[in-house]
Design a protein around this motif. Sequence first.
Motif, PDB file in Angstrom:
ATOM      1  N   ASP A   1      -6.151  -3.938   1.187  1.00 25.81           N
ATOM      2  CA  ASP A   1      -5.822  -5.344   1.347  1.00 25.81           C
ATOM      3  C   ASP A   1      -6.936  -6.182   0.750  1.00 25.81           C
ATOM      4  OD1 ASP A   1      -4.948  -7.822   2.126  1.00 25.81           O
ATOM      5  OD2 ASP A   1      -5.261  -7.481   4.252  1.00 25.81           O
ATOM      6  N   SER A   3      -7.458  -9.334   1.271  1.00 22.04           N
ATOM      7  CA  SER A   3      -7.683 -10.562   2.033  1.00 22.04           C
ATOM      8  C   SER A   3      -9.152 -10.826   2.314  1.00 22.04           C
ATOM      9  CB  SER A   3      -6.889 -10.534   3.335  1.00 22.04           C
ATOM     10  OG  SER A   3      -7.320  -9.465   4.146  1.00 22.04           O
ATOM     11  N   ASP A  25     -14.605 -14.954   6.168  1.00 23.33           N
ATOM     12  CA  ASP A  25     -13.243 -15.451   6.011  1.00 23.33           C
ATOM     13  C   ASP A  25     -13.244 -16.895   5.508  1.00 23.33           C
ATOM     14  OD1 ASP A  25     -10.370 -15.168   6.263  1.00 23.33           O
ATOM     15  OD2 ASP A  25     -10.534 -16.493   8.016  1.00 23.33           O
TER      16      ASP A  25
END
Length: 111
Positions: A1, A3, A25
Amino acid sequence: DDSLVPGQIVVSILHLAHVTGREEDELGLLLRWSYGSAFGLWHGLLRRRIPEPWAVAAFAATLMTATLTMFPLLGRTPPPWRWPRGFLATSFATHAAYACAVALVDDRLSE
């Protein structure tokens, strides 16, 4: 992933130490919004030089080239040919959707 990769890229480039997952993040979101805006401007420049649909095709090619090269180089991900098919398909689909959305918005704003 992928992300987490944009945040990891920012941390790596800026040589930040002791970054929490939440901060990573947030840095990833900052990177996405900044390069998303820059690429949006790139489409506008392309559109003024070459007609659609060639401008959006060149724009999408730029996005995918950046993704397929920058993630392995800066994000230390495996090369794209080692990515799971689902990740690769998601990357192509989301970038195609983004390119089409930018082209539509640019078209509406240019009227």
